[in-house]
Design an enzyme around this catalytic site. Structure first.
Site, PDB file in Angstrom:
ATOM      1  N   CYS A 170       0.831  -1.205   0.000  1.00 37.36           N
ATOM      2  CA  CYS A 170       0.000   0.000   0.000  1.00 37.36           C
ATOM      3  C   CYS A 170       0.871   1.262   0.000  1.00 37.36           C
ATOM      4  CB  CYS A 170      -0.979  -0.025   1.170  1.00 37.36           C
ATOM      5  SG  CYS A 170      -2.373   1.115   0.960  1.00 37.36           S
ATOM      6  N   GLU A 203      -1.579  -9.145   3.619  1.00 36.63           N
ATOM      7  CA  GLU A 203      -1.490  -9.644   5.002  1.00 36.63           C
ATOM      8  C   GLU A 203      -2.860  -9.745   5.653  1.00 36.63           C
ATOM      9  OE1 GLU A 203      -1.838  -5.279   5.639  1.00 36.63           O
ATOM     10  OE2 GLU A 203      -0.828  -6.550   4.160  1.00 36.63           O
ATOM     11  N   HIS A 251      -3.479  -5.092   0.398  1.00 37.79           N
ATOM     12  CA  HIS A 251      -2.988  -5.590   1.685  1.00 37.79           C
ATOM     13  C   HIS A 251      -3.122  -7.109   1.762  1.00 37.79           C
ATOM     14  CE1 HIS A 251      -2.258  -1.927   4.139  1.00 37.79           C
ATOM     15  NE2 HIS A 251      -3.124  -1.362   3.304  1.00 37.79           N
TER      16      HIS A 251
END
Length: 261
Positions: free
Chosen positions: A131, A235, A233
């Site tokens: 990001c 994660e 993102h």
């Protein structure tokens, strides 16, 4: 065995054990996460830590400090450096007046990340960006940003879904043969989206390796530098789509280019 590994990790991170020897001893990569430089709290969101641990890595926070001796000591223990999400990048770094729609900036964090990236480039440490991390990398290497997508590059794709940050909200199209494609084994996948800035002019020496359906850049990598970065993102998606776990299982392969393998 668990206590032995724990002791080795402590030796690696705190007592200055040589990076390659200790990382090989425990069979893990040390991933330096550049901290967020908050006024009251700092560090890194738990989602990054969890994804890295589940990928078999050792997360290590790079502390926010102007002391290059400290930074170099931490980087000496780092196999891969990670830049994470957060505030808008100050447009002063790409020589553009601020837009009225520019969001919150963090001048301390901007200057700290530039300092860390400068030291990391001297050591040729591979970079992974997420990001804001992608945006910082692009600007650091000479690119520019859209300061606000809705006003500068409007489209039917909504890129800022803060209330749905842990689920896919739009698709991206991945370039075949790219390192992201090699990791995810697909040319099209749904991703989350929580940004209002994006790459405008791509830094020299980089390639666009994924775009949204409206053409917004979603991933970049370099053939000149050991760098790979994504605008979304992953994660936050690993628990819902196991394909994203591959990004964290082999960070070194994903970050490095052919010239640095």
């Amino acid at each position: 065995m668990a206590q032995k590994i724990k002791s080795l990790i402590i030796l690696t991170l705190l007592l200055g054990c040589p990076k390659l020897i200790c990382a090989q001893t425990v069979g893990k990569l040390v991933v330096g996460i550049i901290e967020t430089c908050g006024e009251k709290t700092s560090g890194a969101p738990r989602t990054y830590i969890r994804a890295l641990l589940e990928g078999g890595n050792i997360p290590l926070i790079v502390p926010c400090t102007p002391d290059t001796t400290v930074i170099d000591e931490v980087l000496q223990k780092t196999d891969v450096l990670m830049l994470i999400g957060g505030e808008d990048v100050s447009p002063s770094y790409y020589h553009t007046p601020p837009s009225p729609h520019l969001g919150e900036v963090n001048d301390i964090r901007d200057s700290f990340e530039w300092l860390v990236l400068t030291r990391a480039r001297l050591k040729n440490i591979p970079l992974i960006g997420t990001c804001r991390g992608l945006q910082v990398i692009n600007v650091f290497y000479g690119g520019t940003l859209y300061q606000d997508l809705p006003t500068e590059k409007p489209s039917s794709v909504v890129h800022s879904h803060e209330d749905m940050s842990d689920r896919p909200t739009h698709f991206i199209n991945i370039e075949p043969g790219s390192r992201l494609h090699e990791a995810l084994h697909t040319e099209r996948i749904g991703v989350n989206s929580t940004h209002h800035q994006a790459v405008k002019d791509l830094a020299q020496g980089f390639n666009i390796t994924a775009i949204a359906d409206d053409g917004v850049v979603e991933a970049i990598e370099s053939n000149d530098f050991p760098v790979m970065a994504v605008q979304f993102h992953p994660e936050r998606l690993v628990s819902k789509d196991s394909r994203f776990k591959a990004i964290y299982r082999d960070l070194l392969k994903i970050a490095k280019n052919k010239s640095t393998k």
